[in-house]
Design an enzyme around this catalytic site. Structure first.
Site, PDB file in Angstrom:
ATOM      1  N   TYR A  66       0.828  -1.223   0.000  1.00  0.00           N
ATOM      2  CA  TYR A  66       0.000   0.000   0.000  1.00  0.00           C
ATOM      3  C   TYR A  66       0.855   1.262   0.000  1.00  0.00           C
ATOM      4  O   TYR A  66       0.470   2.285  -0.578  1.00  0.00           O
ATOM      5  CB  TYR A  66      -1.003  -0.031   1.166  1.00  0.00           C
ATOM      6  N   ARG A  69       1.573   1.864  -3.633  1.00  0.00           N
ATOM      7  CA  ARG A  69       0.416   2.414  -4.368  1.00  0.00           C
ATOM      8  C   ARG A  69       0.100   3.842  -3.922  1.00  0.00           C
ATOM      9  O   ARG A  69      -0.255   4.710  -4.720  1.00  0.00           O
ATOM     10  CB  ARG A  69      -0.791   1.491  -4.179  1.00  0.00           C
ATOM     11  N   ASN A 104     -12.865   2.190  -5.990  1.00  0.00           N
ATOM     12  CA  ASN A 104     -11.481   2.655  -6.031  1.00  0.00           C
ATOM     13  C   ASN A 104     -11.061   3.281  -4.706  1.00  0.00           C
ATOM     14  O   ASN A 104     -11.867   3.929  -4.034  1.00  0.00           O
ATOM     15  CB  ASN A 104     -11.289   3.673  -7.165  1.00  0.00           C
ATOM     16  N   VAL A 105      -9.805   3.126  -4.383  1.00  0.00           N
ATOM     17  CA  VAL A 105      -9.287   3.687  -3.120  1.00  0.00           C
ATOM     18  C   VAL A 105      -8.466   4.949  -3.397  1.00  0.00           C
ATOM     19  O   VAL A 105      -7.886   5.539  -2.492  1.00  0.00           O
ATOM     20  CB  VAL A 105      -8.423   2.634  -2.357  1.00  0.00           C
ATOM     21  N   ASP A 106      -8.463   5.369  -4.677  1.00  0.00           N
ATOM     22  CA  ASP A 106      -7.761   6.631  -4.996  1.00  0.00           C
ATOM     23  C   ASP A 106      -8.714   7.807  -4.742  1.00  0.00           C
ATOM     24  O   ASP A 106      -9.910   7.615  -4.535  1.00  0.00           O
ATOM     25  CB  ASP A 106      -7.285   6.612  -6.462  1.00  0.00           C
ATOM     26  N   HIS A 121     -14.783   0.495  -0.792  1.00  0.00           N
ATOM     27  CA  HIS A 121     -13.613  -0.330  -0.437  1.00  0.00           C
ATOM     28  C   HIS A 121     -12.564   0.473   0.311  1.00  0.00           C
ATOM     29  O   HIS A 121     -11.403   0.055   0.401  1.00  0.00           O
ATOM     30  CB  HIS A 121     -12.994  -0.945  -1.703  1.00  0.00           C
ATOM     31  N   GLY A 188     -16.078   1.237 -15.818  1.00  0.00           N
ATOM     32  CA  GLY A 188     -14.689   0.834 -15.575  1.00  0.00           C
ATOM     33  C   GLY A 188     -14.510  -0.263 -14.556  1.00  0.00           C
ATOM     34  O   GLY A 188     -13.525  -0.253 -13.799  1.00  0.00           O
ATOM     35  N   LEU A 216     -14.263  -0.472 -21.162  1.00  0.00           N
ATOM     36  CA  LEU A 216     -13.421  -0.668 -22.354  1.00  0.00           C
ATOM     37  C   LEU A 216     -13.937  -1.847 -23.168  1.00  0.00           C
ATOM     38  O   LEU A 216     -13.875  -1.853 -24.396  1.00  0.00           O
ATOM     39  CB  LEU A 216     -11.980  -0.914 -21.909  1.00  0.00           C
ATOM     40  N   GLU A 217     -14.454  -2.848 -22.442  1.00  0.00           N
ATOM     41  CA  GLU A 217     -14.944  -4.073 -23.114  1.00  0.00           C
ATOM     42  C   GLU A 217     -16.046  -4.669 -22.251  1.00  0.00           C
ATOM     43  O   GLU A 217     -16.191  -4.279 -21.092  1.00  0.00           O
ATOM     44  CB  GLU A 217     -13.800  -5.081 -23.233  1.00  0.00           C
TER      45      GLU A 217
END
Ligand code: BV8
Length: 249
Positions: A66, A69, A104-106, A121, A188, A216-217
């Site tokens: 962590y 990151r 996301n954790v950002d 999360h 996403g 994206l897919e």
């Protein structure tokens, strides 16, 4: 020139929108995803860094994961991309209620200007005491040498993130929003991690919401969405938001 998508459905002007985001919305900001071929789980095992058992067994390895990151996230190159900015625009300009639930954790949604946001999360930018549960802002490296400001227990700090096997945060508030929304948009995410991956099924079972996947897919849960738009988030999300706002004008 802003691309504008053709929408299959426009919610009522006072409609409630819930948006689930995953690592794909931050990929063009320079943050790795998890399950893409070059993703995080291709380099490190979940069992070694993202479970309570891993932290009990080797806290230094989990802190190092962590810390790496968190440090990456602090670099100037990592900034909100047009997808984050488009969702912040939608929050400002959409006449109805809107909530982002992010896996996301950002903190890129916040940095883009979004305020109605749940980090289910957890977040990189906070530490939690394993002993008393005290949560504090944290933006540097963390180690077992750090002590809790609340109870002083040595070595008891952990990243304030939700590991596998742990209960995600604010599920009651999330479920309430999902059960009353008119539009559910998933952006996403690969649809591999529960309970987030089950939100689309919950929405369709609980309410009359229209469901949209932007990715994206096709994700693992693609067949459960009534509408889908595929492409990179930084182009597809602004185009979708522009179309939604134009239709509601
Ligand atoms: C729990 C930590 C009990 C923080 C993470 C059924 C019900 C409930 C639980 C389970 C269940 N079945 C199994 C479980 C257990 C488990 C689970 O889901 N396991 C999976 C692997 C089978 N779930 C749990 O343990 C959860 N807790 O269950 O508690 C409970 C029981 C009942 C009800 C409630 C609770 C806890 C899960 C949280 C784990 N923590 N991370 C961190 O380190 O970040 S998970 C990790 O995966 C991240 O949080 C990440 O956000 C999350 C999801 O990943 P994605 O965001 O989707 O990222 P991914 O790389 O997979 O996909 C990216 C997508 O983006 C791709 O589709 C790609 O194509 C696309 N993309 C890429 N680039 C772009 C793009 N799209 C657009 N533009 C681009 N440029």
């Amino acid at each position: 020139m802003q691309d504008v998508l053709s929408l299959a459905h426009v919610p009522p002007r006072d409609g409630r929108i819930v948006i689930l985001t995953g690592a794909g919305i931050s990929q063009e900001s320079g943050l790795e995803t998890f399950r893409d071929p070059d993703g995080i789980w291709a380099k490190v095992r979940v069992e070694d860094v993202a479970t309570p058992e891993a932290f009990a067994r080797d806290p230094d390895a989990v802190h190092a994961f962590y810390n790496m990151r968190r440090a990456r996230h602090r670099t100037a190159a990592v900034a909100p991309n047009p997808a984050h900015l488009a969702l912040a625009r939608l929050e400002r300009e959409w006449p109805g209620d809107m909530l982002i639930v992010t896996q996301n954790v950002d903190s890129l949604h916040e940095r883009a200007g979004s305020t109605r946001l749940i980090h289910m999360h957890g977040v990189h930018s906070k530490a939690r005491c394993n002993g008393c549960g005290h949560v504090v802002p944290w933006d540097g490296d963390m180690s077992t040498a750090d002590e809790c400001a609340g109870c002083g227990a040595p070595g008891g700090l952990r990243p304030h993130v939700v590991w596998f096997g742990e209960m995600p945060l604010e599920l009651d508030r999330i479920q309430a929003a999902l059960s009353t929304c008119d539009l559910f948009i998933s952006i996403g995410t690969s649809g591999n991690v529960y309970p987030a991956a089950g939100f689309v099924k919950l929405v369709r079972r609980l309410g009359a919401a229209h469901t949209v996947e932007i990715n994206l897919e096709p994700s693992r849960g693609a067949s459960q969405f009534e509408e889908s738009h595929y492409g990179t988030a930084s182009t597809t999300v602004p185009a979708y938001v522009a179309a939604l706002l134009a239709a509601a004008a």
